[in-house]
Design a protein around this motif. Sequence first.
Motif, PDB file in Angstrom:
ATOM      1  N   LEU A  51       0.799  -1.214   0.000  1.00  0.00           N
ATOM      2  CA  LEU A  51       0.000   0.000   0.000  1.00  0.00           C
ATOM      3  C   LEU A  51       0.838   1.272   0.000  1.00  0.00           C
ATOM      4  CD1 LEU A  51      -2.812   1.269   0.161  1.00  0.00           C
ATOM      5  CD2 LEU A  51      -2.704   0.984   2.635  1.00  0.00           C
ATOM      6  N   HIS A  60      -3.496  -1.415  -8.684  1.00  0.00           N
ATOM      7  CA  HIS A  60      -4.616  -0.481  -8.558  1.00  0.00           C
ATOM      8  C   HIS A  60      -5.452  -0.460  -9.842  1.00  0.00           C
ATOM      9  CE1 HIS A  60      -6.890   3.027  -7.396  1.00  0.00           C
ATOM     10  NE2 HIS A  60      -6.291   3.012  -6.210  1.00  0.00           N
ATOM     11  N   LEU A 160      -5.941  -5.038  -4.048  1.00  0.00           N
ATOM     12  CA  LEU A 160      -4.831  -4.908  -3.103  1.00  0.00           C
ATOM     13  C   LEU A 160      -4.595  -6.216  -2.371  1.00  0.00           C
ATOM     14  CD1 LEU A 160      -2.661  -3.319  -1.587  1.00  0.00           C
ATOM     15  CD2 LEU A 160      -4.468  -2.419  -0.114  1.00  0.00           C
TER      16      LEU A 160
END
Length: 169
Positions: A51, A60, A160
Amino acid sequence: MPDHFYGGADVILNFSLKLMFAQGRLFCRFSLYKRYRAMSTAPLDVLWYKLINVADVSWHPLFSKTNVPLGLIAKPGLIYKAVTRLTPIPVRLFVENVRPGELLSLRVLTIPGMEQKITYQVESTLCGTYISYSVTLKGWLSPLIWWLIKPYSARVATELAQAAEQLLA
């Protein structure tokens, strides 16, 4: 594909639309808050690293690349550019808040008439690691922007989780 990617995702939606009349003009205020939540089997440290590594946005669904050098991590005050998968025009992102291992808050600086805030939260539990992705939109252009980014925003938390789990495989 594990069922925790699709069946276990929590979604919260809250929006408001206010029409106001003042000084002979009609004003419209629109705000939207949407939170997506997914669970991952990856450890918190792996998810957190994926992240905060703002140079790598390969996971993403909305952003395709950034102008950040490899290895640079998110820190409060950092402003960088990201190119979206929708247009080749870059948007600026401002890192508002970072609480290591817990929270990353970004402000998207795009165009007047629209304000967007993105918040990622990670939480480790006995069942796995939860990822929350929240989007807050304000401004008169928000309904149009939401219409464009909604399909991508719905996939951010699960993408993610998948990317972090692939690091372990």
